[in-house]
Write an enzyme that holds these catalytic residues in place. Structure first.
Site, short mmCIF file in Angstrom:
data_model
loop_
_atom_site.label_atom_id
_atom_site.label_comp_id
_atom_site.label_asym_id
_atom_site.label_seq_id
_atom_site.Cartn_x
_atom_site.Cartn_y
_atom_site.Cartn_z
N SER A 120 0.85 -1.18 0.00
CA SER A 120 0.00 0.00 0.00
C SER A 120 0.89 1.23 0.00
CB SER A 120 -0.90 0.00 1.24
OG SER A 120 -0.12 0.10 2.42
N LYS A 121 0.26 2.41 0.06
CA LYS A 121 1.03 3.65 0.02
C LYS A 121 2.04 3.73 1.16
CE LYS A 121 -2.24 6.56 -2.48
NZ LYS A 121 -3.07 7.78 -2.44
N ARG A 122 1.69 3.20 2.31
CA ARG A 122 2.63 3.29 3.43
C ARG A 122 3.86 2.41 3.22
NH1 ARG A 122 1.90 -0.89 7.31
NH2 ARG A 122 0.16 -2.28 6.80
#
Length: 467
Positions: free
Chosen positions: A238-240
């Site tokens: 994911s973006k993290r």
């Protein structure tokens, strides 16, 4: 047989590293076998597709150097072709109109789930011959009801699907627009795609696509479904974790060849080799050596790979990226020799071009701000006196080069009975503002005589005020 691969992203989100790795594997396979690489934009989802996402795909592929041999093709520009093929399938009775309403399908699904059955269309319109007033029909593919589909996957090996487990897929919506799975089949057939390398989340689509392709009189390509990339914690990327637009890596100062090198090694190996040039990857890539298991994205490993590539890159290769990063900091430099000189001096101590730019500001600005702690340690007392002597020698130095500066500093250190570091550190703080820089002779040479003398004067003035 000429090898033809394709990368077919959907512009419903930004191109991130999972998609880039798929593109890379497809591109490498085509290059390895002297084939062609096709870029196809699958933009049939008109509600979710955006021009911004299309542009990110195109810009990202250009930055990465994964240039296509054909395309980019856009599915929305091929709608007449899809309608033509749907009409042929209806005529050949390999497709049929389905008049079921949404409410009827929802009820069917609820009943199946209540019986703990797999929700699927039950084919109730397969043999319907009369239209249903007031209902705009969809078109469904008439999937075979017996036999099996064997996907000879280059990564997973043979994967068998029973046709009884596959329902009749919608290939055209009630408004006449074709669906993703059908467009893919027509495109792969028309574009003579021989090998499809894509994420294993598409594996369950493959038997239906094979059946449709055969119904159209085509032969299936060879498939290779690669495992997804996970975050370091084992969760879906994911973006993290770093699943951002690929162009963010450009903004963060990564070299495209380093990013591709790292992504290639996520799931693929060639002995113990870690660092590859693009040509080495082309020469060595074999889809059979791609692992079935998912790989974990490691930002620290990516930084290490990028640093290795920066250390090997020529200064001229790094100069353009350094200039771009400096511009982001509000610093404009049009002197290619200075950019290349700084890149050569800093490439072994920088993990990214962004880091290089941030640590190299003092080479490009008129004045520096002294770090208070470093200045009090090195520019007061004995340090100030040493600076005066260094300035005197530098001012009358006939030749301004790293070699000449080094000889002068060595000579002065010997004359004073000091180690070179005792002289170099006050000079380094005066010129850079801090206690870290490339070798002092290279630093002095790059900053230039006028700015060096001016900064020494300012440092000496500061030391007088600091007493």
């Amino acid at each position: 047989m000429a090898i033809v691969t394709r990368f077919a992203p959907s512009p419903t989100g930004l191109l991130h590293i999972g998609g880039v790795r798929t593109a890379l594997f497809s591109w490498l396979y085509a290059r390895r076998h002297g084939g062609r690489f096709v870029l196809r934009i699958e933009d049939t989802d008109r509600e979710r597709s955006t021009q911004e996402a299309v542009q990110v795909i195109l810009d990202g592929m250009r930055w990465l150097g994964l240039n296509e041999d054909e395309g980019p093709y856009f599915q929305t520009q091929r709608f007449p072709r899809y309608r033509e093929m749907i009409a042929k399938m209806l005529e050949a009775d390999t497709a049929y109109h389905c008049y079921c309403t949404k409410e009827e399908l929802d009820q069917l699904r609820a009943e199946q789930m209540a019986r703990k059955e797999k929700p699927r269309y039950d084919g109730r319109c397969r043999h319907r011959s009369e239209p249903r007033p007031g209902v705009d029909p969809v078109v469904r593919f008439r999937n075979p009801t017996d036999g099996e589909v064997v996907v000879e996957d280059l990564v997973h090996g043979p994967v068998v699907f029973q046709n009884t487990e596959l329902d009749d897929l919608i290939i055209a919506r009630s408004d006449g627009t074709p669906t993703y799975n059908f467009c893919v089949v027509v495109d792969d057939r028309d574009m003579n795609i021989t090998h499809v390398i894509r994420g294993d989340d598409h594996l369950n689509n493959t038997p239906r696509q094979i059946n449709m392709l055969r119904a159209l009189g085509g032969e299936p390509p060879v498939y290779a479904h690669v495992a997804m990339i996970l975050g370091a914690d084992g969760a879906k990327l994911s973006k993290r974790h770093g699943a951002v637009s690929v162009l963010h890596y450009r903004e963060d100062g990564y070299l495209p060849e380093a990013l591709l090198n790292y992504l290639a090694r996520l799931g693929w190996s060639h002995g113990d080799q870690e660092i590859f040039t693009m040509q080495e990857m082309i020469d060595a890539f074999d889809i059979a050596h791609v692992n079935k298991a998912a790989s974990a994205f490691n930002p620290e490993k990516l930084l290490w790979v990028n640093q290795q590539h920066m250390m090997k890159a020529s200064p001229s290769r790094l100069a353009a990226g350094l200039s771009e990063q400096l511009a982001r900091l509000g610093i404009e430099c049009t002197d290619p020799s200075l950019l290349e000189g700084v890149a050569a001096a800093q490439r072994e101590r920088s993990r990214t071009l962004k880091e290089m730019a941030e640590n190299s500001r003092y080479f490009f600005v008129a004045k520096v701000t002294l770090d208070e702690k470093a200045a009090r340690k090195h520019l007061t007392g004995e340090g100030a006196g040493l600076l005066r002597q260094v300035r005197e020698q530098l001012e009358k130095l006939p030749g301004w080069s790293a070699e000449a500066i080094n000889l002068m500093l060595q000579s002065l250190a010997a004359e004073l009975g000091l180690g070179l570091g005792k002289i170099a550190q006050p000079l380094r703080v005066a010129l850079s503002g801090g206690s870290v820089s490339p070798p002092i002779d290279a630093t002095v040479a790059l900053i230039g005589r006028d700015r060096v003398l001016s900064r020494i004067d300012e440092a000496i003035a500061w030391s007088g005020e600091a007493k």
